[in-house]
Design an enzyme around this catalytic site. Structure first.
Site, PDB file in Angstrom:
ATOM      1  N   TYR A 175      11.460  -4.269  -6.453  1.00 18.55           N
ATOM      2  CA  TYR A 175      11.140  -2.972  -5.856  1.00 18.55           C
ATOM      3  C   TYR A 175      11.543  -1.826  -6.790  1.00 18.55           C
ATOM      4  O   TYR A 175      10.776  -0.887  -7.027  1.00 18.55           O
ATOM      5  CB  TYR A 175      11.862  -2.856  -4.523  1.00 18.55           C
TER       6      TYR A 175
ATOM      7  N   GLY B 165       3.427   0.694   0.169  1.00 18.70           N
ATOM      8  CA  GLY B 165       4.472  -0.074  -0.496  1.00 18.70           C
ATOM      9  C   GLY B 165       4.957  -1.232   0.360  1.00 18.70           C
ATOM     10  O   GLY B 165       4.797  -1.234   1.581  1.00 18.70           O
TER      11      GLY B 165
ATOM     12  N   ARG C 123       2.396   4.919   9.328  1.00 18.15           N
ATOM     13  CA  ARG C 123       3.732   5.036   9.938  1.00 18.15           C
ATOM     14  C   ARG C 123       4.673   5.709   8.953  1.00 18.15           C
ATOM     15  O   ARG C 123       4.326   5.950   7.794  1.00 18.15           O
ATOM     16  CB  ARG C 123       4.269   3.648  10.321  1.00 18.15           C
ATOM     17  N   GLY C 124       5.878   5.998   9.395  1.00 14.22           N
ATOM     18  CA  GLY C 124       6.942   6.481   8.538  1.00 14.22           C
ATOM     19  C   GLY C 124       6.596   7.710   7.733  1.00 14.22           C
ATOM     20  O   GLY C 124       6.007   8.677   8.234  1.00 14.22           O
TER      21      GLY C 124
ATOM     22  N   ASP D  10      -6.519  -2.381   1.512  1.00 16.24           N
ATOM     23  CA  ASP D  10      -5.434  -3.064   0.814  1.00 16.24           C
ATOM     24  C   ASP D  10      -5.468  -2.587  -0.635  1.00 16.24           C
ATOM     25  O   ASP D  10      -6.446  -2.852  -1.352  1.00 16.24           O
ATOM     26  CB  ASP D  10      -5.642  -4.576   0.900  1.00 16.24           C
TER      27      ASP D  10
ATOM     28  N   ARG E  86      -3.091  -1.075   6.027  1.00 18.11           N
ATOM     29  CA  ARG E  86      -3.429  -2.484   5.805  1.00 18.11           C
ATOM     30  C   ARG E  86      -3.175  -3.318   7.054  1.00 18.11           C
ATOM     31  O   ARG E  86      -3.932  -4.215   7.365  1.00 18.11           O
ATOM     32  CB  ARG E  86      -2.616  -3.051   4.643  1.00 18.11           C
TER      33      ARG E  86
END
Length: 228
Positions: free
Chosen positions: A136, A73, A6-7, A44, A28
């Site tokens: 992060y 991430g 995605r993204g 993973d 994952r």
């Protein structure tokens, strides 16, 4: 491509596939949507055995991996006073140590081929920090030192390592922000809008073909960091 379901990850994978590249994406959680030219492998990145198996499947399908994009991430945002050790270490394990695991595995084939491109997806948070994101930001900042160290180690072997640092981008992560948070972040962004994932993908694709760009950190943030 890790985290390619995605993204930014999916947009980048599709960008490479449209250019005729053979692309493997890892995921994952939810499987990526079916796209022509892509194969998807569950992995993973906190598990070295899964990383090795993902590479074996990619190599069996497409041959040696000569371009690696480390994008997987997670976030566990908390103010430090409320942040558990698990909140901190789990983010570092995925976002920083995960990049180490996949890069270490990719380099084997790159050294044999005498050629390779590694692109690490960081964040502008790595450069200016953010309240509630000490874990992060630390992990994403670590990618910069990692990339520049690899540049010293591998530069003479025609293996490059660079960092892309997106700002606020139209992804699931940004959609989870409150309207007030979005307004505040956009007020600090000269472009006045969020990035589209495809705009980040364009920079990743550039670095995959840029043999003399080494150890660079390229912000894709609409001017929010003004080159910081």
């Amino acid at each position: 491509m890790t985290g390619g379901n995605r993204g930014i990850g999916l947009a980048t994978a599709r960008r490479f596939a449209r250019a005729g590249d053979r692309v493997t994406v890892t995921y994952r959680g939810a499987e990526p949507p079916v796209s022509e030219g892509l194969i998807a492998v569950r992995c993973d990145v906190t598990d070295s055995q899964q990383v090795d198996q993902a590479f074996k499947e990619a190599e069996a399908a497409h041959g040696p991996v000569t371009v690696l994009v480390a994008n997987a991430g997670v976030t566990h945002d908390r103010l430090l006073v409320r942040m558990s050790e698990e909140d901190f270490t789990s983010v570092v394990d995925t976002n920083l140590t995960g990049a180490f695991r996949v890069a270490r595995r990719a380099i084997r084939g790159m050294l044999r081929e005498g050629h390779g491109r590694i692109v690490l997806i960081s964040s502008t948070v790595a450069l200016h920090g953010a309240a509630g994101q000490a874990n992060y930001a630390a992990a994403k900042a670590g990618l910069v030192g990692f990339a520049r160290s690899l540049t010293h180690e591998l530069g003479s072997r025609d293996i490059t390592c660079n960092v892309v640092a997106p700002g606020l981008t139209e992804t699931d992560m940004s959609r989870a922000l409150t309207e007030e948070q979005r307004r505040d972040l956009l007020s600090q962004t000269p472009a006045g809008r969020l990035a589209r994932p495809e705009e980040v993908a364009d920079v990743v694709a550039f670095l995959a073909g840029a043999g003399y760009v080494r150890g660079a950190v390229i912000p894709v943030d609409g001017g929010a960091g003004l080159g910081h």
